[in-house]
Motif scaffolding. Sequence first.
Motif, mmCIF file in Angstrom:
data_model
loop_
_atom_site.group_PDB
_atom_site.id
_atom_site.type_symbol
_atom_site.label_atom_id
_atom_site.label_comp_id
_atom_site.label_asym_id
_atom_site.label_seq_id
_atom_site.Cartn_x
_atom_site.Cartn_y
_atom_site.Cartn_z
ATOM 1 N N SER A 1 0.944 2.643 -8.501
ATOM 2 C CA SER A 1 -0.201 1.387 -8.327
ATOM 3 C C SER A 1 0.384 0.752 -6.953
ATOM 4 C CB SER A 1 -0.335 0.703 -9.321
ATOM 5 O OG SER A 1 -0.899 1.342 -10.374
ATOM 6 N N PRO A 2 0.239 1.128 -5.880
ATOM 7 C CA PRO A 2 0.620 0.279 -4.714
ATOM 8 C C PRO A 2 0.112 -1.260 -4.812
ATOM 9 C CG PRO A 2 -0.836 2.119 -3.997
ATOM 10 C CD PRO A 2 -0.544 2.195 -5.618
ATOM 11 N N GLU A 3 0.935 -2.029 -4.371
ATOM 12 C CA GLU A 3 0.142 -3.437 -4.164
ATOM 13 C C GLU A 3 0.149 -3.966 -2.660
ATOM 14 O OE1 GLU A 3 2.910 -5.862 -6.415
ATOM 15 O OE2 GLU A 3 2.052 -4.716 -8.546
ATOM 16 N N ARG A 4 0.512 -3.227 -1.746
ATOM 17 C CA ARG A 4 0.401 -3.410 -0.637
ATOM 18 C C ARG A 4 0.407 -2.256 0.445
ATOM 19 N NH1 ARG A 4 6.305 -4.234 2.125
ATOM 20 N NH2 ARG A 4 5.025 -4.032 4.002
ATOM 21 N N SER A 5 -0.057 -2.544 1.636
ATOM 22 C CA SER A 5 -0.151 -1.499 2.727
ATOM 23 C C SER A 5 1.131 -1.384 3.726
ATOM 24 C CB SER A 5 -1.278 -1.802 3.641
ATOM 25 O OG SER A 5 -1.246 -2.850 4.382
ATOM 26 N N TYR A 6 1.421 -0.275 4.387
ATOM 27 C CA TYR A 6 2.516 -0.012 5.205
ATOM 28 C C TYR A 6 2.038 0.348 6.531
ATOM 29 C CZ TYR A 6 4.872 -0.192 0.757
ATOM 30 O OH TYR A 6 5.479 -0.614 -0.642
ATOM 31 N N SER A 18 -4.974 15.437 -5.104
ATOM 32 C CA SER A 18 -6.041 14.257 -5.028
ATOM 33 C C SER A 18 -5.424 13.103 -5.183
ATOM 34 C CB SER A 18 -7.121 14.772 -6.074
ATOM 35 O OG SER A 18 -8.135 13.619 -5.689
ATOM 36 N N ALA A 19 -4.579 12.862 -6.068
ATOM 37 C CA ALA A 19 -3.781 11.462 -6.494
ATOM 38 C C ALA A 19 -3.202 10.963 -5.390
ATOM 39 C CB ALA A 19 -3.092 11.370 -7.887
ATOM 40 N N TYR A 20 -2.179 12.097 -5.018
ATOM 41 C CA TYR A 20 -1.353 11.749 -3.633
ATOM 42 C C TYR A 20 -2.135 11.314 -2.302
ATOM 43 C CZ TYR A 20 2.092 12.701 0.025
ATOM 44 O OH TYR A 20 2.941 12.509 1.019
ATOM 45 N N ARG A 21 -3.428 11.936 -2.419
ATOM 46 C CA ARG A 21 -4.114 11.515 -1.183
ATOM 47 C C ARG A 21 -4.603 10.069 -1.325
ATOM 48 N NH1 ARG A 21 -7.549 15.720 -1.383
ATOM 49 N NH2 ARG A 21 -8.794 14.766 -2.664
ATOM 50 N N ASP A 22 -5.266 9.881 -2.448
ATOM 51 C CA ASP A 22 -5.531 8.406 -2.879
ATOM 52 C C ASP A 22 -4.681 7.381 -2.428
ATOM 53 O OD1 ASP A 22 -8.085 9.603 -3.488
ATOM 54 O OD2 ASP A 22 -7.815 9.540 -5.698
ATOM 55 N N GLN A 23 -3.402 7.707 -2.957
ATOM 56 C CA GLN A 23 -2.269 6.480 -2.781
ATOM 57 C C GLN A 23 -2.099 6.453 -1.422
ATOM 58 O OE1 GLN A 23 -2.330 5.337 -5.493
ATOM 59 N NE2 GLN A 23 -0.864 5.997 -7.016
ATOM 60 N N HIS A 41 -4.019 6.805 1.142
ATOM 61 C CA HIS A 41 -5.389 6.067 1.804
ATOM 62 C C HIS A 41 -5.199 4.457 1.269
ATOM 63 C CE1 HIS A 41 -6.974 9.188 3.960
ATOM 64 N NE2 HIS A 41 -7.264 9.833 2.989
ATOM 65 N N ARG A 42 -4.526 4.311 0.225
ATOM 66 C CA ARG A 42 -4.525 3.109 -0.174
ATOM 67 C C ARG A 42 -3.421 2.210 0.331
ATOM 68 N NH1 ARG A 42 -4.831 5.407 -5.567
ATOM 69 N NH2 ARG A 42 -6.832 4.897 -6.628
ATOM 70 N N CYS A 43 -2.327 2.924 0.760
ATOM 71 C CA CYS A 43 -1.249 2.212 1.579
ATOM 72 C C CYS A 43 -1.309 2.245 2.897
ATOM 73 C CB CYS A 43 0.219 3.197 1.268
ATOM 74 S SG CYS A 43 0.633 2.828 -0.474
ATOM 75 N N LEU A 44 -2.336 2.968 3.461
ATOM 76 C CA LEU A 44 -2.279 3.084 5.211
ATOM 77 C C LEU A 44 -3.676 2.574 5.670
ATOM 78 C CD1 LEU A 44 -0.443 6.445 5.881
ATOM 79 C CD2 LEU A 44 0.513 4.035 5.985
ATOM 80 N N LEU A 91 0.633 12.356 11.433
ATOM 81 C CA LEU A 91 -0.689 12.183 11.126
ATOM 82 C C LEU A 91 -1.000 10.802 11.433
ATOM 83 C CD1 LEU A 91 -0.626 14.054 7.744
ATOM 84 C CD2 LEU A 91 -0.953 15.000 9.921
ATOM 85 N N ARG A 92 -2.394 10.566 11.652
ATOM 86 C CA ARG A 92 -3.113 9.279 12.081
ATOM 87 C C ARG A 92 -4.259 8.992 10.861
ATOM 88 N NH1 ARG A 92 -6.769 6.206 14.805
ATOM 89 N NH2 ARG A 92 -5.962 4.272 15.890
ATOM 90 N N VAL A 93 -4.188 7.614 10.696
ATOM 91 C CA VAL A 93 -5.380 7.397 9.618
ATOM 92 C C VAL A 93 -6.547 7.040 10.417
ATOM 93 C CG1 VAL A 93 -6.127 6.204 7.624
ATOM 94 C CG2 VAL A 93 -3.720 7.031 7.584
ATOM 95 N N GLY A 94 -7.569 7.481 10.328
ATOM 96 C CA GLY A 94 -8.782 6.844 10.750
ATOM 97 C C GLY A 94 -9.600 5.991 9.978
ATOM 98 N N GLN A 95 -10.872 5.701 10.485
ATOM 99 C CA GLN A 95 -11.629 4.926 9.971
ATOM 100 C C GLN A 95 -12.277 5.504 8.822
ATOM 101 O OE1 GLN A 95 -12.086 1.538 10.509
ATOM 102 N NE2 GLN A 95 -11.098 1.437 12.400
#
Length: 273
Positions: free
Chosen positions: A170-175, A194-199, A201-204, A269-273
């Motif tokens: 359960s990440p508590e912050r972004s990086y 799927s769980a990895y992908r969710d984590q 996106h929560r972190c980035l 990789l880059r995270v978009g909107q």
Amino acid sequence: MALFVFPVEVTFNVLRSPASGFVLHLNVRIGLRADTHEFRPKVSFADIAVIDLKLHDHHLTGSSGDTMADERVSHWEEVYREKDDTQLSWHQDDPSISLELCDVVGVDNASSVIDIGGGTSHFAERLIERGLSDVSVLDVSKAALDRSRGQLGAVGEQIEWIAADVTTWSPERSYDLWHDRAVFHFLVDADDRSAYRDQLHRCLLPGSHAIIATFALDGPKKCSGLPIVRYDPEGLCEVLGDRISLVTHRKHTHHTPWGSSQSFQFSLLRVGQ
């Protein structure tokens, strides 16, 4: 002679691998012949009316057995307790490809970085040497983290060490940067991916980056006795979702401590909107 049809459901819990599991649901409709006065049925194969076989992925949980996350912990704790770095096929003295890709996106002293599955990698150490002060290492094996922290001495005190399975963490912050060299390819179960992908996106946040390295399409099919999934950069992006775009990639031949060659791909990789 009467014919009765009763639905019978039999459930088998079968462990497919330390990284995943499945439940086999076998639904059988059987015609039961009441041939006796006591109505004790005799069943023959000719009386089978319907066989409905369903197979689907499932995490095995509850008191009947360990969760898949627990299986991973047990496996990697044993690996790091029994083997030193020279016995680990993935060990590398110099994480040069990862550091090069950090330079591509402009990672600097103000950047925050998390190394997923960092174990006893030298990547976090190199980042501290470059002047970064916000560096975290996550690994499912506490034994690996304890070893690395002990080896680094004072440098290790500058790193945040997180003992957790990335799929249940359960990440508590972004990086600013997510780095993963050879964790994602162990996730052979779709739910784990799927769980990895969710984590991720929560972190980035949008505009942040990830470096993910896996065995390439011509790489090994197993590692540490476990099955893996091989990727090319395009296939990796597809699995990680529409918000992920490929910036660049590197093909890399890794040489194990005993001289074997392993084909990797490193995707920036880059995270978009």
